[in-house]
Design a protein around this motif. Sequence first.
Motif, PDB file in Angstrom:
ATOM      1  N   THR A   1       0.858  -1.180   0.000  1.00 18.26           N
ATOM      2  CA  THR A   1       0.000   0.000   0.000  1.00 18.26           C
ATOM      3  C   THR A   1       0.899   1.235   0.000  1.00 18.26           C
ATOM      4  N   ILE A   2       0.327   2.371  -0.318  1.00 21.66           N
ATOM      5  CA  ILE A   2       1.111   3.616  -0.315  1.00 21.66           C
ATOM      6  C   ILE A   2       1.688   3.890   1.076  1.00 21.66           C
ATOM      7  N   PRO A   3       0.898   3.791   2.142  1.00 20.76           N
ATOM      8  CA  PRO A   3       1.484   4.006   3.473  1.00 20.76           C
ATOM      9  C   PRO A   3       2.623   3.035   3.783  1.00 20.76           C
ATOM     10  N   GLU A   4       2.489   1.783   3.359  1.00 17.73           N
ATOM     11  CA  GLU A   4       3.561   0.810   3.580  1.00 17.73           C
ATOM     12  C   GLU A   4       4.816   1.188   2.793  1.00 17.73           C
ATOM     13  N   ALA A   5       4.637   1.626   1.558  1.00 19.32           N
ATOM     14  CA  ALA A   5       5.765   2.016   0.714  1.00 19.32           C
ATOM     15  C   ALA A   5       6.480   3.230   1.309  1.00 19.32           C
ATOM     16  N   VAL A   6       5.688   4.218   1.707  1.00 15.32           N
ATOM     17  CA  VAL A   6       6.278   5.430   2.312  1.00 15.32           C
ATOM     18  C   VAL A   6       7.015   5.062   3.589  1.00 15.32           C
ATOM     19  N   ASP A   7       6.409   4.227   4.410  1.00 22.19           N
ATOM     20  CA  ASP A   7       7.034   3.812   5.667  1.00 22.19           C
ATOM     21  C   ASP A   7       8.334   3.048   5.415  1.00 22.19           C
ATOM     22  N   SER A   8       8.336   2.210   4.377  1.00 27.52           N
ATOM     23  CA  SER A   8       9.532   1.414   4.092  1.00 27.52           C
ATOM     24  C   SER A   8      10.697   2.279   3.604  1.00 27.52           C
ATOM     25  N   LEU A   9      10.406   3.481   3.113  1.00 24.32           N
ATOM     26  CA  LEU A   9      11.448   4.370   2.585  1.00 24.32           C
ATOM     27  C   LEU A   9      11.872   5.459   3.567  1.00 24.32           C
ATOM     28  N   SER A  10      11.244   5.512   4.732  1.00 22.35           N
ATOM     29  CA  SER A  10      11.518   6.625   5.652  1.00 22.35           C
ATOM     30  C   SER A  10      12.975   6.670   6.106  1.00 22.35           C
ATOM     31  N   GLY A  11      13.586   5.530   6.351  1.00 20.67           N
ATOM     32  CA  GLY A  11      14.998   5.515   6.762  1.00 20.67           C
ATOM     33  C   GLY A  11      15.913   6.047   5.676  1.00 20.67           C
ATOM     34  N   GLU A  12      15.647   5.656   4.435  1.00 18.46           N
ATOM     35  CA  GLU A  12      16.462   6.124   3.311  1.00 18.46           C
ATOM     36  C   GLU A  12      16.265   7.620   3.088  1.00 18.46           C
ATOM     37  N   LEU A  13      15.020   8.082   3.249  1.00 21.69           N
ATOM     38  CA  LEU A  13      14.762   9.528   3.125  1.00 21.69           C
ATOM     39  C   LEU A  13      15.513  10.308   4.200  1.00 21.69           C
ATOM     40  N   ASP A  14      15.552   9.759   5.411  1.00 20.88           N
ATOM     41  CA  ASP A  14      16.305  10.405   6.493  1.00 20.88           C
ATOM     42  C   ASP A  14      17.791  10.485   6.155  1.00 20.88           C
ATOM     43  N   GLN A  15      18.332   9.421   5.561  1.00 20.49           N
ATOM     44  CA  GLN A  15      19.751   9.426   5.181  1.00 20.49           C
ATOM     45  C   GLN A  15      20.032  10.481   4.113  1.00 20.49           C
ATOM     46  N   VAL A  16      19.135  10.613   3.125  1.00 21.20           N
ATOM     47  CA  VAL A  16      19.305  11.647   2.093  1.00 21.20           C
ATOM     48  C   VAL A  16      19.228  13.026   2.742  1.00 21.20           C
ATOM     49  N   ARG A  17      18.244  13.216   3.626  1.00 24.37           N
ATOM     50  CA  ARG A  17      18.092  14.503   4.313  1.00 24.37           C
ATOM     51  C   ARG A  17      19.347  14.854   5.115  1.00 24.37           C
ATOM     52  N   ASP A  18      19.875  13.888   5.865  1.00 26.45           N
ATOM     53  CA  ASP A  18      21.049  14.143   6.698  1.00 26.45           C
ATOM     54  C   ASP A  18      22.289  14.442   5.849  1.00 26.45           C
ATOM     55  N   ALA A  19      22.477  13.692   4.779  1.00 28.30           N
ATOM     56  CA  ALA A  19      23.631  13.923   3.900  1.00 28.30           C
ATOM     57  C   ALA A  19      23.511  15.282   3.221  1.00 28.30           C
ATOM     58  N   ARG A  20      22.297  15.647   2.822  1.00 29.73           N
ATOM     59  CA  ARG A  20      22.066  16.956   2.217  1.00 29.73           C
ATOM     60  C   ARG A  20      22.356  18.064   3.215  1.00 29.73           C
ATOM     61  N   ALA A  21      21.927  17.882   4.447  1.00 26.82           N
ATOM     62  CA  ALA A  21      22.172  18.882   5.490  1.00 26.82           C
ATOM     63  C   ALA A  21      23.666  19.047   5.749  1.00 26.82           C
ATOM     64  N   ASP A  22      24.410  17.943   5.770  1.00 23.05           N
ATOM     65  CA  ASP A  22      25.861  18.017   5.958  1.00 23.05           C
ATOM     66  C   ASP A  22      26.528  18.777   4.813  1.00 23.05           C
ATOM     67  N   LEU A  23      26.056  18.512   3.602  1.00 23.27           N
ATOM     68  CA  LEU A  23      26.608  19.221   2.437  1.00 23.27           C
ATOM     69  C   LEU A  23      26.238  20.691   2.494  1.00 23.27           C
ATOM     70  N   GLN A  24      25.008  20.992   2.851  1.00 22.30           N
ATOM     71  CA  GLN A  24      24.568  22.384   2.957  1.00 22.30           C
ATOM     72  C   GLN A  24      25.388  23.121   4.008  1.00 22.30           C
ATOM     73  N   SER A  25      25.615  22.480   5.132  1.00 19.83           N
ATOM     74  CA  SER A  25      26.426  23.066   6.192  1.00 19.83           C
ATOM     75  C   SER A  25      27.831  23.361   5.692  1.00 19.83           C
ATOM     76  N   GLU A  26      28.389  22.425   4.933  1.00 22.76           N
ATOM     77  CA  GLU A  26      29.739  22.588   4.388  1.00 22.76           C
ATOM     78  C   GLU A  26      29.790  23.754   3.407  1.00 22.76           C
ATOM     79  N   LEU A  27      28.712  23.903   2.614  1.00 22.62           N
ATOM     80  CA  LEU A  27      28.673  24.971   1.615  1.00 22.62           C
ATOM     81  C   LEU A  27      28.346  26.315   2.242  1.00 22.62           C
ATOM     82  N   GLY A  28      27.700  26.299   3.397  1.00 28.96           N
ATOM     83  CA  GLY A  28      27.341  27.538   4.062  1.00 28.96           C
ATOM     84  C   GLY A  28      26.160  28.233   3.400  1.00 28.96           C
ATOM     85  N   CYS A  29      25.250  27.484   2.769  1.00 31.71           N
ATOM     86  CA  CYS A  29      24.098  28.112   2.131  1.00 31.71           C
ATOM     87  C   CYS A  29      22.796  27.541   2.664  1.00 31.71           C
TER      88      CYS A  29
END
Length: 138
Positions: free
Chosen positions: A110-138
């Motif tokens: 189901t859509i909720p199951e699919a979204v739930d199954s991807l939440s960890g990967e989305l968190d990893q993308v978010r965290d890596a993006r935040a680290d890059l943003q912090s490094e860039l200072g923007c």
Amino acid sequence: MSRTRPALAVMFGAALALSAAACGSTTPEENTASACAAYSEFTESVSQARESLDSSSTIEEIRAERDNMANKFNDLDAALEDVNADRRAALEDAWNTFDENVTNLDESMTIPEAVDSLSGELDQVRDARADLQSELGC
């Protein structure tokens, strides 16, 4: 000839140790620590130049300070490239994992199951993006 063998053995051992050290990869934490140390050394070289150069300085002294600063800048530049590569690799790895998991989603979920199954990967993308943003200072 007997004196040559020990000298060759020492040189071979030193070359082997250096090549083994060069083959080892560094961690992102080690790269960040190296960049911080290089930044401190560059900052110190700038301060030293500001303190030692004045109207009584010779051209040779000015060039010597510039050469010292250039060496420290080059060290810093190389260290920053390593840190940037680490941040980019982390974002790329997180993205590839997320992308692969979306591609391999079970069609029967189901859509909720699919979204739930991807939440960890989305968190990893978010965290890596935040680290890059912090490094860039923007």
